[in-house]
Structures are given as structure tokens and as C-alpha cells.
Design a protein around this motif. Structure first.
Motif, PDB file in Angstrom:
ATOM      1  N   ILE A   1       0.826  -1.208   0.000  1.00 17.39           N
ATOM      2  CA  ILE A   1       0.000   0.000   0.000  1.00 17.39           C
ATOM      3  C   ILE A   1       0.861   1.259   0.000  1.00 17.39           C
ATOM      4  O   ILE A   1       0.355   2.353  -0.246  1.00 17.39           O
ATOM      5  N   GLY A   2       2.156   1.110   0.276  1.00 18.80           N
ATOM      6  CA  GLY A   2       3.037   2.271   0.296  1.00 18.80           C
ATOM      7  C   GLY A   2       3.847   2.444  -0.973  1.00 18.80           C
ATOM      8  O   GLY A   2       4.834   3.188  -0.974  1.00 18.80           O
ATOM      9  N   LYS A   3       3.439   1.789  -2.052  1.00 22.07           N
ATOM     10  CA  LYS A   3       4.198   1.825  -3.306  1.00 22.07           C
ATOM     11  C   LYS A   3       4.480   3.243  -3.780  1.00 22.07           C
ATOM     12  O   LYS A   3       5.629   3.597  -4.071  1.00 22.07           O
ATOM     13  N   ASN A   4       3.460   4.070  -3.870  1.00 24.26           N
ATOM     14  CA  ASN A   4       3.641   5.427  -4.392  1.00 24.26           C
ATOM     15  C   ASN A   4       4.513   6.280  -3.479  1.00 24.26           C
ATOM     16  O   ASN A   4       5.312   7.100  -3.945  1.00 24.26           O
ATOM     17  N   VAL A   5       4.344   6.089  -2.161  1.00 21.59           N
ATOM     18  CA  VAL A   5       5.179   6.826  -1.216  1.00 21.59           C
ATOM     19  C   VAL A   5       6.631   6.396  -1.346  1.00 21.59           C
ATOM     20  O   VAL A   5       7.551   7.216  -1.281  1.00 21.59           O
ATOM     21  N   GLU A   6       6.835   5.099  -1.529  1.00 26.37           N
ATOM     22  CA  GLU A   6       8.205   4.574  -1.673  1.00 26.37           C
ATOM     23  C   GLU A   6       8.888   5.174  -2.899  1.00 26.37           C
ATOM     24  O   GLU A   6      10.042   5.616  -2.821  1.00 26.37           O
TER      25      GLU A   6
END
Length: 213
Positions: free
Chosen positions: A145-150
């Protein structure tokens, strides 16, 4: 955290207690911090061991942004195509997943049901297909769920450092982070960034207490 705090068991109507929230929060922190740190270290490793790529990435960032203060989330950062390519290649070479993922192509390539891998990308369609099949953050219910933040964190940190500093390997650290001919399995390659698994646990006691007498 919103979804955790408002999660209600459909059968019992119970909500997560403090200990469960603590455990899940720890997992979220580890899931967000460790993969990012690992990929960032791997990116520096491969850039420093490939001077042509380092020069090209640095040139792109310094031409795109006049000052470090301009580097922020937005269209200009997203238009840094080569920086994004460096991140993608790092994720391919050093995916932040449990256990090492060695890949060895034998002479004659690999044939899977009549299809030979790897096919050289020579057209826009083949490049788009390669991007579509590249899923370092998994898919479906297991998708991070943190792909874009990563991705945003990686682009921001790399862009800021490339803009501010000229980097090179220290003479004493030429092989730092790479493989070693004396290591087992596929860890003998000097130019391959090495990842090691660690398992973390939570506990409740026993606690050390000072005894006064």
C-alpha cells in the motif's frame, strides 16, 4: 492507521486492542523503513559502480533543477525519466523482498513453453510490456500500500543527493556491499549488491529490574 483504528470484527463486533495496534504499527514502520533503506543503499551501490549511469543521472537532475530547493513532488520530478529508470533497475537487481532472489541464465537462454527469455526491447510496445510485467511491489491483496510513497521517497532523496554532491567510491570501500568469491551460492559476484535477511520480533518481558537491598 485510519483503517486499523476503525476496523471492526464482523462476527464479534470487537475492535483491535492496544497490543494489536502496537504490533501492527511496528509492522507498518518496518515495512516502510527497511525496504526503502535497502533500495536506496542498492541504488548508490550500482550508481557508484557504474560511472556512466551516475554521470547521466546527475546531469539530468542538475539540468532539471537550478537549486535543491526546487526539488519537490510534482511534474518536474516525475519527468526525470533516467532517474526513474535507475530506480526501476535497482528494484530489479535488488528487490527488497525476504530472501535472496538469484537469477542465473544458462547458455542458450531459458525456454518457457516455447518462449525464449530475455527478449531485447527494441520497440515502444515491448518496453511497455516489460514495464507492465515488472511488479516489485507485488499485485492484488499482497500489493504494497506504500508503493507510491516509496517511489516518491526514492526520487526525492536521490535527486537531492545527486544535485548537491559529486560522489565516488573511496579507495578503501571499493568492494563494500558487493559479493565475495569466498561466499556461498550466488553471492560470489563482486558487482552484485548483497542483501541479508533479518527477522524481527516483539516481546513482553522478562524485564530487568534493579533490586535494592
Amino acid at each position: 492507521m485510519h483503517y486499523l483504528l476503525n476496523n471492526i470484527d464482523r462476527k464479534t463486533g470487537s475492535r483491535p486492542d492496544r497490543s494489536e495496534l502496537n504490533s501492527r504499527s511496528l509492522n507498518i514502520i518496518n515495512a516502510g523503513a527497511d525496504p526503502f533503506a535497502g533500495v536506496l543503499a542498492a541504488a548508490f551501490f550500482y550508481l557508484l559502480h557504474n560511472q556512466c549511469a551516475l554521470r547521466k543521472a546527475t546531469k539530468e537532475i542538475r539540468e532539471m533543477f537550478s537549486t535543491p530547493s526546487e526539488i519537490c513532488s510534482g511534474p518536474k520530478l516525475n519527468s526525470c525519466v533516467y532517474l526513474q529508470a535507475c530506480i526501476q533497475e535497482t528494484l530489479r537487481l535488488a528487490p527488497p523482498a525476504p530472501s535472496h532472489l538469484p537469477r542465473e541464465v544458462l547458455p542458450g537462454d531459458i525456454d518457457v513453453y516455447g518462449t525464449t527469455f530475455l527478449v531485447v526491447c527494441t520497440s515502444r510496445e515491448s518496453v511497455e510490456l516489460a514495464h507492465w510485467t515488472f511488479c516489485p511491489f507485488s499485485l492484488g491483496i499482497c500489493r504494497c500500500i506504500g508503493k507510491n510513497v516509496e517511489y516518491l521517497e526514492l526520487k526525492l532523496v536521490l535527486a537531492h543527493i545527486l544535485h548537491r554532491f559529486d560522489m565516488r567510491l573511496a579507495a578503501t570501500d571499493m568492494n563494500l556491499g558487493g559479493g565475495n568469491p569466498d561466499l556461498e551460492g550466488e553471492r560470489h559476484r563482486l558487482d552484485e549488491f548483497q542483501l541479508v535477511d533479518y527477522i524481527g520480533v516483539a516481546r513482553n518481558g522478562p524485564h530487568r529490574r534493579r533490586i535494592c537491598g
